[in-house]
Design an enzyme around this catalytic site. Sequence first.
Site, PDB file in Angstrom:
ATOM      1  N   ASP A 143      -0.274  -9.753  -4.722  1.00  0.00           N
ATOM      2  CA  ASP A 143       1.003  -9.028  -4.723  1.00  0.00           C
ATOM      3  C   ASP A 143       0.827  -7.666  -5.410  1.00  0.00           C
ATOM      4  OD1 ASP A 143       3.629  -8.323  -4.307  1.00  0.00           O
ATOM      5  OD2 ASP A 143       4.484  -9.760  -5.728  1.00  0.00           O
ATOM      6  N   LEU A 164       0.817  -1.220   0.000  1.00  0.00           N
ATOM      7  CA  LEU A 164       0.000   0.000   0.000  1.00  0.00           C
ATOM      8  C   LEU A 164       0.849   1.269   0.000  1.00  0.00           C
ATOM      9  CD1 LEU A 164      -2.893  -1.092   2.415  1.00  0.00           C
ATOM     10  CD2 LEU A 164      -2.813  -1.179  -0.079  1.00  0.00           C
ATOM     11  N   HIS A 223       3.435   1.240  -8.627  1.00  0.00           N
ATOM     12  CA  HIS A 223       4.591   2.139  -8.789  1.00  0.00           C
ATOM     13  C   HIS A 223       4.127   3.282  -9.679  1.00  0.00           C
ATOM     14  CE1 HIS A 223       7.553  -0.580  -7.037  1.00  0.00           C
ATOM     15  NE2 HIS A 223       7.121  -1.560  -7.809  1.00  0.00           N
ATOM     16  N   GLY A 279       7.055  -5.251 -10.105  1.00  0.00           N
ATOM     17  CA  GLY A 279       5.708  -5.240  -9.517  1.00  0.00           C
ATOM     18  C   GLY A 279       4.636  -4.665 -10.407  1.00  0.00           C
TER      19      GLY A 279
HETATM   20 ZN   LIG Z   1       7.823 -10.539  -2.677  1.00  0.00          ZN
END
Ligand SMILES: [Zn+2]
Length: 424
Positions: A306, A65, A310, A325
Amino acid sequence: MLLIKNGRILDPASKTDAPRDILLDGECIAEIATPGKIAHADSWQTFDATGLIVAPGFIDIHAHLREPGQENSETIETGSHAAARGGFTAICCMPNTRPVNDNASITRFIMDRAKAFGHVRVWPIGAASVGSKGEDISEIAAMRDAGIVAVSDDGKPIANAKLARQIMDYCRSLDVPVIEHAEDVSLAAGAVMREGIASTRLGLPGMPAAAESVCVARDVQVAELTGARLHIAHLSAKSSLAQVRFAKQNGLRVTCEVTPHHFTLIDEDVTYDSRYKMNPPLASREDREALLEGLADGTVDAIATDHAPHEPAIKDVEFDKAPFGILGFETAIGLALEQLVHPGRISLMRMVELFTTGPAGVLGKDRKVAVGEPADVTIFSLDRLWTYHVKDSASKSRNSPFDGRAFKGGTVATIVAGKIVYQN
Ligand SMILES: [Zn+2]
């Protein structure tokens, strides 16, 4: 009071799959009955769930978060809003914020912000080591008292087997699960994707599957040594899954999660677009097949997103320079239906389990539709057609490889503590 009527209840805890009306009284489920049987139905606020699935509130045990410290990418407010849109009623936030959530005052800060601005329940995960630096064990007991549900050094693995032993020993006595980002950093050094034909073709440095499974093997053995509860985050490799399967067969308290992007995409899908860059990286076709098998046969305990926002300023750069990510909340149900349920790989009940009793069990919690239980409910459709446009995401970030994807079925309403926090 909120009456959800005419829905198809899917409750893995009681194996119920039947039409039911549910009456929510603020924090709790007050009554469950066959349709039309709840008294004074006219006096309550009503949600008509005809044709929809009504499930216990979905839990995401792996999310980022970014607050405190990277509020340009996400905040507890925006992240939990995206979670509500994705059908999640509770989300666990990883400790790799700035500062790292490695002490009770940061944990309390997150809990307070979540209470004030959160759209859904936020359950923090504390750092396993101080600053997640891999040197000294963090203040786990104090953080547990402040509200953490697990510990992890996510973003990186617990630095070495000796520290893993100390952490697992301590967490066993506290009955706190240890969540591992399994990665052998020596094997993964410098890599930006999975090693293989795809990485060779793109000319990008790759890491082998063993970069993950070597660490899983280490941790399974330390879990055996200590008797601790070990949970493998974002498991992506067939060889890692074999370790988890072996551990379960031997009665160890080892669990694992798989992300929607790992059961949907493979390394051959990677382009120079940084929205395909995540850690662990997209794996091989064979790995994906193994994950699908593990999701079906019960080896995998939970689907976790997950969710890793960004902001464009740092993510929209050359592939090898971008951080790892992608966003995850808003596409999770759509991808699970598309990849798992619609093709008949798993039953709908199993899918609901992977989002509810599965992750709850990892945390030592219950999740069920029963009188007196928390009034957290996820309502979704199996057939509603919609398209995910990342520009409309509630997240502050835009890093999704699924932008523009058409889905069949998705979130219709998210209910937390008896209140509709999202409705589509
Ligand atoms: Zn990880």
